[in-house]
Design a protein around this motif. Structure first.
Motif, PDB file in Angstrom:
ATOM      1  N   UNK A 187     -30.040  19.907  49.761  1.00 11.28           N
ATOM      2  CA  UNK A 187     -30.854  19.747  48.556  1.00 11.28           C
ATOM      3  C   UNK A 187     -31.751  18.515  48.743  1.00 11.28           C
ATOM      4  N   UNK A 188     -33.074  18.672  48.694  1.00 15.53           N
ATOM      5  CA  UNK A 188     -33.948  17.509  48.883  1.00 15.53           C
ATOM      6  C   UNK A 188     -33.776  16.449  47.804  1.00 15.53           C
ATOM      7  N   UNK A 189     -33.060  16.807  46.716  1.00 13.53           N
ATOM      8  CA  UNK A 189     -32.785  15.818  45.675  1.00 13.53           C
ATOM      9  C   UNK A 189     -32.023  14.608  46.231  1.00 13.53           C
ATOM     10  N   UNK A 190     -31.188  14.862  47.235  1.00  9.43           N
ATOM     11  CA  UNK A 190     -30.436  13.766  47.871  1.00  9.43           C
ATOM     12  C   UNK A 190     -31.415  12.719  48.411  1.00  9.43           C
ATOM     13  N   UNK A 191     -32.506  13.186  49.038  1.00 13.67           N
ATOM     14  CA  UNK A 191     -33.484  12.268  49.602  1.00 13.67           C
ATOM     15  C   UNK A 191     -34.331  11.632  48.505  1.00 13.67           C
ATOM     16  N   UNK A 192     -34.660  12.420  47.472  1.00  9.45           N
ATOM     17  CA  UNK A 192     -35.485  11.865  46.400  1.00  9.45           C
ATOM     18  C   UNK A 192     -34.733  10.763  45.653  1.00  9.45           C
ATOM     19  N   UNK A 193     -33.450  10.975  45.419  1.00  8.44           N
ATOM     20  CA  UNK A 193     -32.671   9.935  44.735  1.00  8.44           C
ATOM     21  C   UNK A 193     -32.534   8.703  45.615  1.00  8.44           C
ATOM     22  N   UNK A 194     -32.431   8.912  46.939  1.00  6.30           N
ATOM     23  CA  UNK A 194     -32.369   7.780  47.871  1.00  6.30           C
ATOM     24  C   UNK A 194     -33.679   7.001  47.856  1.00  6.30           C
ATOM     25  N   UNK A 195     -34.800   7.728  47.847  1.00  4.08           N
ATOM     26  CA  UNK A 195     -36.098   7.056  47.809  1.00  4.08           C
ATOM     27  C   UNK A 195     -36.271   6.277  46.504  1.00  4.08           C
ATOM     28  N   UNK A 196     -35.792   6.836  45.395  1.00  5.56           N
ATOM     29  CA  UNK A 196     -35.843   6.115  44.120  1.00  5.56           C
ATOM     30  C   UNK A 196     -35.067   4.808  44.206  1.00  5.56           C
ATOM     31  N   UNK A 197     -33.964   4.843  44.931  1.00  4.54           N
ATOM     32  CA  UNK A 197     -33.100   3.664  45.065  1.00  4.54           C
ATOM     33  C   UNK A 197     -33.843   2.501  45.723  1.00  4.54           C
ATOM     34  N   UNK A 198     -34.710   2.803  46.705  1.00 11.08           N
ATOM     35  CA  UNK A 198     -35.393   1.720  47.431  1.00 11.08           C
ATOM     36  C   UNK A 198     -36.889   1.665  47.107  1.00 11.08           C
ATOM     37  N   UNK A 199     -37.310   2.416  46.090  1.00  4.83           N
ATOM     38  CA  UNK A 199     -38.708   2.370  45.686  1.00  4.83           C
ATOM     39  C   UNK A 199     -39.659   2.944  46.723  1.00  4.83           C
TER      40      UNK A 199
END
Length: 266
Positions: A187-199
């Motif tokens: 699920x690409x959501x895993x990557x999107x949430x990770x990107x949100x974490x580090x801006x």
């Protein structure tokens, strides 16, 4: 559009098969992590395993000779907790899992309950109990929403494969007729949430993985610059099975260590 490697300002990297292999560091991993620190590039180490907390994983990596602080680790448990907090702040859950998912949900403000929970969350554990699975089946049958941290059907061990989250989820699906929402890779959501974490933003973020069916496909769907390394699951014959390709195929993360960026786009 995924950036060229020279345009990548933030990195996401898988852990097992990329940075470590059976608790030994992959050659070049320590140097790459140091290079990112020296260049001031934000990065997160990702794992679909939801058993361990970031603190546990940081200690494990440190014992392997890799310095990764816990705030630089993003697990499917953290991604699941972030998703559920966004969906239903202050919600409740019945959880099959261990410290990783339990801690993440507690810190996200969730209440653990066996009485009419909003969600049944299934994560990785080495102690699956028939009683807990039965309870999950009955709660889902009564209307609780079915969430799974990651889809992996098996996990590795020194003795051979172990049944993992996806296998238990399949058992529950068979018994209930309900399919779970899966938060972890692919699920690409895993990557999107990770990107949100580090801006970070997809236009200037790269993803390093060792699996075509999770890391690369999710990276492509999230719009990232994708790098496949051959130190884990995938080899050239495995790559040929899929209708998509990563931006780069490298022997290992050592090929990313350099004093000057070197382009080797496919």
């Amino acid at each position: 559009m995924a950036a060229k490697r020279s345009e990548v300002e933030c990195w996401l990297t898988d852990m097992d098969g990329v940075l470590v292999h059976e608790n030994s560091p992959v050659p070049g991993a320590a140097e790459l992590l140091q290079q990112w620190r020296d260049q001031g590039k934000p990065f997160l180490v990702l794992t679909n395993n939801s058993i361990f907390t970031p603190r546990d994983l940081s200690a494990r990596l440190r014992s392997s000779g890799l310095d990764v602080p816990e705030e630089s680790i993003w697990t499917s448990a953290l991604a699941t907790a972030a998703f559920l907090k966004d969906q239903m702040p202050g919600g409740s859950a019945f959880v099959i899992g261990e410290a990783g998912i339990l801690t993440a949900l507690h810190e996200a403000g969730f209440i653990m309950t066996e009485t009419n929970p909003d969600y049944v969350v299934v994560g990785e554990t080495r102690n699956y109990s028939f009683e807990a699975i039965t309870k999950a089946i009955r709660l889902i049958g009564n209307g609780s929403r079915f969430i799974v941290t990651n889809p992996d059907a098996t996990g590795p061990s020194t003795e051979g494969p172990l049944p993992a989250t996806g296998a238990i989820a399949a058992l529950i699906t068979k018994a209930t007729g309900k399919h779970p929402y899966v938060v972890g890779k692919p699920n690409p959501m895993m990557f999107r949430s990770a990107m949100n974490r580090i801006g970070a933003h997809s236009e200037n973020t790269g993803m390093i993985g060792d699996r075509m069916d999770t890391d690369v496909v999710a990276g492509i769907e999230a719009g990232l610059h994708t790098v496949l390394v051959l130190t884990g699951i995938s080899d050239q014959s495995e790559i040929q099975k899929y209708p998509f390709r990563p931006n780069e195929i490298l022997n290992s993360v050592a090929d990313l260590v350099s004093h000057e960026p070197v382009e080797s786009e496919l």
